[in-house]
Design a protein around this motif. Sequence first.
Motif, PDB file in Angstrom:
ATOM      1  N   LEU A 288       0.859  -1.243   0.085  1.00 42.31           N
ATOM      2  CA  LEU A 288       0.006   0.078   0.029  1.00 42.31           C
ATOM      3  C   LEU A 288       0.904   1.160   0.122  1.00 42.31           C
ATOM      4  CD1 LEU A 288      -2.693   1.573   0.208  1.00 42.31           C
ATOM      5  CD2 LEU A 288      -2.240   1.227   2.780  1.00 42.31           C
ATOM      6  N   LYS A 289       0.804   2.189  -0.920  1.00 44.36           N
ATOM      7  CA  LYS A 289       1.459   3.175  -1.355  1.00 44.36           C
ATOM      8  C   LYS A 289       0.754   4.534  -1.588  1.00 44.36           C
ATOM      9  CE  LYS A 289       4.374   0.651  -3.754  1.00 44.36           C
ATOM     10  NZ  LYS A 289       5.158   0.224  -4.537  1.00 44.36           N
ATOM     11  N   PRO A 290       1.557   5.549  -1.453  1.00 46.32           N
ATOM     12  CA  PRO A 290       0.749   6.809  -2.211  1.00 46.32           C
ATOM     13  C   PRO A 290       0.539   6.776  -3.870  1.00 46.32           C
ATOM     14  CG  PRO A 290       2.743   7.457  -0.750  1.00 46.32           C
ATOM     15  CD  PRO A 290       2.773   6.057  -0.970  1.00 46.32           C
ATOM     16  N   GLU A 291      -0.476   7.047  -3.858  1.00 45.87           N
ATOM     17  CA  GLU A 291      -0.959   7.188  -5.609  1.00 45.87           C
ATOM     18  C   GLU A 291       0.004   7.633  -6.381  1.00 45.87           C
ATOM     19  OE1 GLU A 291      -5.119   7.912  -7.614  1.00 45.87           O
ATOM     20  OE2 GLU A 291      -4.241   9.779  -6.548  1.00 45.87           O
ATOM     21  N   VAL A 292       0.968   8.881  -5.834  1.00 47.17           N
ATOM     22  CA  VAL A 292       1.799   9.176  -6.811  1.00 47.17           C
ATOM     23  C   VAL A 292       3.272   8.472  -6.917  1.00 47.17           C
ATOM     24  CG1 VAL A 292       1.014  11.627  -6.268  1.00 47.17           C
ATOM     25  CG2 VAL A 292       2.703  10.474  -4.866  1.00 47.17           C
ATOM     26  N   TRP A 308       3.088  11.343   6.686  1.00 50.45           N
ATOM     27  CA  TRP A 308       2.547  10.937   8.135  1.00 50.45           C
ATOM     28  C   TRP A 308       1.924   9.684   8.234  1.00 50.45           C
ATOM     29  CZ3 TRP A 308      -2.422  10.666   9.715  1.00 50.45           C
ATOM     30  CH2 TRP A 308      -3.348  10.913   8.597  1.00 50.45           C
ATOM     31  N   VAL A 309       1.085   9.521   7.144  1.00 52.19           N
ATOM     32  CA  VAL A 309       0.463   8.046   6.885  1.00 52.19           C
ATOM     33  C   VAL A 309       1.295   6.827   6.760  1.00 52.19           C
ATOM     34  CG1 VAL A 309      -1.099   6.687   5.827  1.00 52.19           C
ATOM     35  CG2 VAL A 309      -1.481   9.087   5.735  1.00 52.19           C
ATOM     36  N   TYR A 414      -7.112   0.123  -1.892  1.00 49.43           N
ATOM     37  CA  TYR A 414      -5.965   0.922  -2.566  1.00 49.43           C
ATOM     38  C   TYR A 414      -4.949   0.147  -2.858  1.00 49.43           C
ATOM     39  CZ  TYR A 414      -9.122   4.931  -1.653  1.00 49.43           C
ATOM     40  OH  TYR A 414      -9.964   6.098  -1.840  1.00 49.43           O
ATOM     41  N   TYR A 415      -4.859  -1.206  -2.463  1.00 47.31           N
ATOM     42  CA  TYR A 415      -3.707  -1.720  -2.659  1.00 47.31           C
ATOM     43  C   TYR A 415      -4.441  -3.246  -3.533  1.00 47.31           C
ATOM     44  CZ  TYR A 415      -0.262  -5.752  -2.891  1.00 47.31           C
ATOM     45  OH  TYR A 415       0.633  -6.620  -3.224  1.00 47.31           O
ATOM     46  N   VAL A 416      -5.177  -3.972  -2.679  1.00 51.15           N
ATOM     47  CA  VAL A 416      -5.552  -5.166  -3.136  1.00 51.15           C
ATOM     48  C   VAL A 416      -6.433  -4.941  -4.928  1.00 51.15           C
ATOM     49  CG1 VAL A 416      -7.215  -7.061  -3.036  1.00 51.15           C
ATOM     50  CG2 VAL A 416      -5.944  -6.280  -1.199  1.00 51.15           C
ATOM     51  N   ASN A 417      -7.255  -3.698  -4.683  1.00 46.20           N
ATOM     52  CA  ASN A 417      -7.787  -3.186  -5.816  1.00 46.20           C
ATOM     53  C   ASN A 417      -7.038  -2.180  -6.561  1.00 46.20           C
ATOM     54  OD1 ASN A 417     -10.222  -4.827  -4.888  1.00 46.20           O
ATOM     55  ND2 ASN A 417     -10.927  -3.047  -4.007  1.00 46.20           N
ATOM     56  N   GLY A 418      -5.675  -1.955  -6.212  1.00 50.84           N
ATOM     57  CA  GLY A 418      -4.829  -1.008  -6.959  1.00 50.84           C
ATOM     58  C   GLY A 418      -5.186   0.491  -7.059  1.00 50.84           C
ATOM     59  N   GLY A 419      -4.154   1.093  -7.363  1.00 47.70           N
ATOM     60  CA  GLY A 419      -4.234   2.590  -7.962  1.00 47.70           C
ATOM     61  C   GLY A 419      -3.228   3.342  -6.561  1.00 47.70           C
ATOM     62  N   GLY A 420      -3.275   3.068  -5.692  1.00 49.55           N
ATOM     63  CA  GLY A 420      -2.599   3.850  -4.508  1.00 49.55           C
ATOM     64  C   GLY A 420      -3.314   4.673  -3.696  1.00 49.55           C
ATOM     65  N   LEU A 421      -3.025   5.188  -2.810  1.00 48.87           N
ATOM     66  CA  LEU A 421      -3.682   6.046  -1.623  1.00 48.87           C
ATOM     67  C   LEU A 421      -3.710   7.423  -2.229  1.00 48.87           C
ATOM     68  CD1 LEU A 421      -5.311   6.194   1.125  1.00 48.87           C
ATOM     69  CD2 LEU A 421      -3.235   6.798   2.246  1.00 48.87           C
TER      70      LEU A 421
END
Length: 598
Positions: A288-292, A308-309, A414-421
């Motif tokens: 799980l990582k930032p969307e960017v 911070w997350v 945002y990880y399993v389904n993809g895309g990033g946070l």
Amino acid sequence: MHVAYRIGAARAEAHLFDVSITVSGNEQDTLVLRLPAWIPGSYLVRDYARHVVNIDASDASGHALMIERPDKSSWRLLGTGRDVHVHMRVYGWDLSVRGAHLDNTHAYFNGACVFPEVIGVQTPLSLTIERPHGLPDDAVVATSMPVVDCDPAGFGRYRCADYDELIDHPVEIAVQQCVSFEAAGVAHRFFVRGADAFDHDRLAHDCQKICEEHHALMGTPDDLNAYTFMAYALDSGYGGLEHRWSTSLAISRSDLPRVGAPTDEAAYRKCLGLISHEYFHLWNVRRLKPEVFTPLDMTQEVHTGLLWVFEGITSYFDDLALVRSGVIDEPAYFALLGENLTRVMRTRGRLHQSLELSSVDAWTRFYKQDENATNAIVSYYAKGALAALALDLTLRADSETTLDAVMREAWTRYYVNGGGLPERGLEALAVELSGLALGDFFDQLIRGTNDIDLAPLFAPFGMVCAIRASAPGTDPGGAPAAQAVTAYAGWRFDSKQAGRIAAIVNDTPAETAGLSAGDTLIAVNERRVSATAAERLVAQSRPGDTLRVAVFRRDELKLATLELTAPPQDTVWLAPDPNADATSKARCRAWLASLQTS
């Protein structure tokens, strides 16, 4: 096209790695090789290409290829044929979890430091690790990389699905001890080098409990079949760098549990907290990582307000897993909380830099700290953990959800389904799951710089949160003090250079007196003193007292008069409220309860 890497030691005594790259089935007239500029978990451009001492390339016939440098991190090979061979010498003398280091005792490297990417290749890669010349005969390989064909010591051929995986498996080659255990059905190995003796059974037991607690919270990733810890024990060390299937740690020998001798329990808790922190990263930032960061570009700075997350929330769950798993008790956990809250309160920069900006500015400020850092910046680790604590307690007190549930939903969505946070995706999830209006809460804590009132956060959990002045000497907070200092100067001394002032806190007597970071203290009240003695004189004084101070600034003598003030109330400690009702006590038990039994 197939790419095969090979690494050994050209000259261990000269700290030179010998790296070879063979490209087979190439159909391009030119090939571009590129080293990353940075790696995740360390948000600073480190320009790994600067350590390449030389590079040459040849075709299948042995004819030398012309090499151009299109930029500082890349090499362009001209006139290539179907088979290309590249040879590099890479200097390795960075004794950190981020770099590469080679001498006659060990070899350690992150792939990003020594293996350039062959641009455009998406096929599986192979790596052959040769036994480096000059290392001890009983040195073994520690890595999480999948094995193809290796000898019992780990030397031989490995495979990776792609380049991103290749550089996500650090390698340690040394004489080292290995502790094994299973957690959540996954095999774990814990390699330690540099420590002669420690309690293997206790370390394995405690790490197993901590790892299983994290799995109970987040679930086991589908691609996690094994996990490797690689720890380098130093006289004084602390730090780590996370990877998807492993972590590299620098720890102090004295922090490890002992056999036949008393264990420093406070130091061991610190070590377990580091282990827990890096392990939780296998979910939070490595998957799980930032969307960017999706896809991740390691050739340039990539800014996000979400550190911070990914670091702060990890810093919250690292110690929480210790108490939930039972490896520490509740009083020890509340002491750790108090110490972290104290770190935040003692940073004047919290009043000037928001958490969101601290994340964005990591590249230029957090990882490039100077003598004014305490006045200008705040740590997204420490204050991020405070934000996570405040969010979790608010959710638990005012809604039916928790930060546990928010993190699990973020993982799935945002990880399993993809895309990033997304940049404020966690905030939106907290509002969605709780039904609370949290806009002002996040504006104050994440984007604001005003202090949050701590006591009301803990009251619904039957806890008292108190703030006091620090005690004389080393006082990390976390516990009440029998004696507090009565006066304050506002200077902080360098622990490694005698008498050197490392920092001056803004709006304090030391600043008013004209002292500066870098000054070397030589005398107080016309008597030569050490930094420790000067601190003792301040602690024995009262507000309004004056001290005559002499310092050297470079080669010039400076005299100053310090008019001492009352010390700041910046030291936090927690304790159970003797008047807490049954509901508050039950809420606290639910917060700290193991998820493995729920």
